[in-house]
Scaffold this motif. Sequence first.
Motif, mmCIF file in Angstrom:
data_model
loop_
_atom_site.group_PDB
_atom_site.id
_atom_site.type_symbol
_atom_site.label_atom_id
_atom_site.label_comp_id
_atom_site.label_asym_id
_atom_site.label_seq_id
_atom_site.Cartn_x
_atom_site.Cartn_y
_atom_site.Cartn_z
ATOM 1 N N ALA A 183 -6.636 -18.451 4.199
ATOM 2 C CA ALA A 183 -6.682 -18.331 5.656
ATOM 3 C C ALA A 183 -7.682 -17.264 6.074
ATOM 4 N N ARG A 184 -7.703 -16.161 5.357
ATOM 5 C CA ARG A 184 -8.652 -15.089 5.665
ATOM 6 C C ARG A 184 -10.081 -15.573 5.468
ATOM 7 N N ALA A 185 -10.316 -16.338 4.417
ATOM 8 C CA ALA A 185 -11.655 -16.884 4.171
ATOM 9 C C ALA A 185 -12.057 -17.840 5.298
ATOM 10 N N LEU A 186 -11.145 -18.712 5.714
ATOM 11 C CA LEU A 186 -11.434 -19.628 6.824
ATOM 12 C C LEU A 186 -11.754 -18.869 8.106
ATOM 13 N N ALA A 187 -11.056 -17.781 8.326
ATOM 14 C CA ALA A 187 -11.253 -16.990 9.533
ATOM 15 C C ALA A 187 -12.529 -16.145 9.471
ATOM 16 N N GLY A 188 -13.108 -16.050 8.282
ATOM 17 C CA GLY A 188 -14.327 -15.267 8.122
ATOM 18 C C GLY A 188 -14.095 -13.769 8.259
ATOM 19 N N ALA A 189 -12.942 -13.313 7.807
ATOM 20 C CA ALA A 189 -12.583 -11.899 7.930
ATOM 21 C C ALA A 189 -12.581 -11.224 6.567
ATOM 22 N N SER A 190 -13.035 -9.994 6.547
ATOM 23 C CA SER A 190 -12.908 -9.189 5.333
ATOM 24 C C SER A 190 -11.486 -8.630 5.290
ATOM 25 N N GLN A 191 -11.105 -8.095 4.154
ATOM 26 C CA GLN A 191 -9.783 -7.471 4.052
ATOM 27 C C GLN A 191 -9.669 -6.307 5.022
ATOM 28 N N ASP A 192 -10.738 -5.544 5.175
ATOM 29 C CA ASP A 192 -10.730 -4.412 6.104
ATOM 30 C C ASP A 192 -10.564 -4.879 7.546
ATOM 31 N N GLU A 193 -11.297 -5.919 7.923
ATOM 32 C CA GLU A 193 -11.191 -6.443 9.292
ATOM 33 C C GLU A 193 -9.787 -6.954 9.576
ATOM 34 N N LEU A 194 -9.247 -7.718 8.637
ATOM 35 C CA LEU A 194 -7.906 -8.267 8.820
ATOM 36 C C LEU A 194 -6.868 -7.155 8.905
ATOM 37 N N ALA A 195 -7.002 -6.157 8.056
ATOM 38 C CA ALA A 195 -6.067 -5.032 8.083
ATOM 39 C C ALA A 195 -6.098 -4.339 9.442
ATOM 40 N N GLN A 196 -7.293 -4.101 9.953
ATOM 41 C CA GLN A 196 -7.422 -3.435 11.243
ATOM 42 C C GLN A 196 -6.798 -4.277 12.357
ATOM 43 N N GLU A 197 -7.088 -5.566 12.357
ATOM 44 C CA GLU A 197 -6.548 -6.455 13.391
ATOM 45 C C GLU A 197 -5.027 -6.599 13.292
ATOM 46 N N ALA A 198 -4.504 -6.515 12.083
ATOM 47 C CA ALA A 198 -3.056 -6.659 11.877
ATOM 48 C C ALA A 198 -2.308 -5.344 12.069
ATOM 49 N N GLY A 199 -3.039 -4.243 12.091
ATOM 50 C CA GLY A 199 -2.390 -2.949 12.225
ATOM 51 C C GLY A 199 -1.707 -2.489 10.957
ATOM 52 N N VAL A 200 -2.283 -2.902 9.823
ATOM 53 C CA VAL A 200 -1.767 -2.489 8.515
ATOM 54 C C VAL A 200 -2.929 -1.940 7.691
ATOM 55 N N SER A 201 -2.634 -1.386 6.546
ATOM 56 C CA SER A 201 -3.687 -0.871 5.677
ATOM 57 C C SER A 201 -4.331 -2.008 4.879
ATOM 58 N N ARG A 202 -5.521 -1.754 4.390
ATOM 59 C CA ARG A 202 -6.196 -2.733 3.523
ATOM 60 C C ARG A 202 -5.345 -2.997 2.284
ATOM 61 N N GLN A 203 -4.688 -1.966 1.794
ATOM 62 C CA GLN A 203 -3.829 -2.126 0.613
ATOM 63 C C GLN A 203 -2.706 -3.124 0.883
ATOM 64 N N ILE A 204 -2.179 -3.131 2.093
ATOM 65 C CA ILE A 204 -1.132 -4.103 2.438
ATOM 66 C C ILE A 204 -1.707 -5.507 2.392
ATOM 67 N N VAL A 205 -2.909 -5.706 2.920
ATOM 68 C CA VAL A 205 -3.541 -7.030 2.873
ATOM 69 C C VAL A 205 -3.727 -7.463 1.422
ATOM 70 N N ILE A 206 -4.183 -6.568 0.586
ATOM 71 C CA ILE A 206 -4.365 -6.872 -0.840
ATOM 72 C C ILE A 206 -3.019 -7.275 -1.455
ATOM 73 N N ARG A 207 -1.979 -6.533 -1.141
ATOM 74 C CA ARG A 207 -0.655 -6.822 -1.704
ATOM 75 C C ARG A 207 -0.093 -8.141 -1.183
ATOM 76 N N VAL A 208 -0.333 -8.443 0.091
ATOM 77 C CA VAL A 208 0.121 -9.725 0.642
ATOM 78 C C VAL A 208 -0.601 -10.866 -0.068
#
Length: 75
Positions: free
Chosen positions: A7-32
């Motif tokens: 889903a992140r790839a389809l959205a064209g978002a980096s882990q950092d971008e997604l983390a910022q938009e979700a209000g979580v850390s990049r580490q949380i995105v990696i763990r998810v």
Amino acid sequence: MRLIKAARALAGASQDELAQEAGVSRQIVIRVEAADETVTVDAVEKVRAALERRSVVFIPSTAERGPGVALSKTG
């Protein structure tokens, strides 16, 4: 959760971008994305909501196929 990574790839978002938009850390995105069972449901929901704001649609599985993701045509 390969689905979140797809889903992140389809959205064209980096882990950092997604983390910022979700209000979580990049580490949380990696763990998810790694399906870490210690990640809270709240964190997963925040990541999913951020992806949905980027027009990602989560498609439930059926008897014939597994779950999937797509981009909304209206987004």
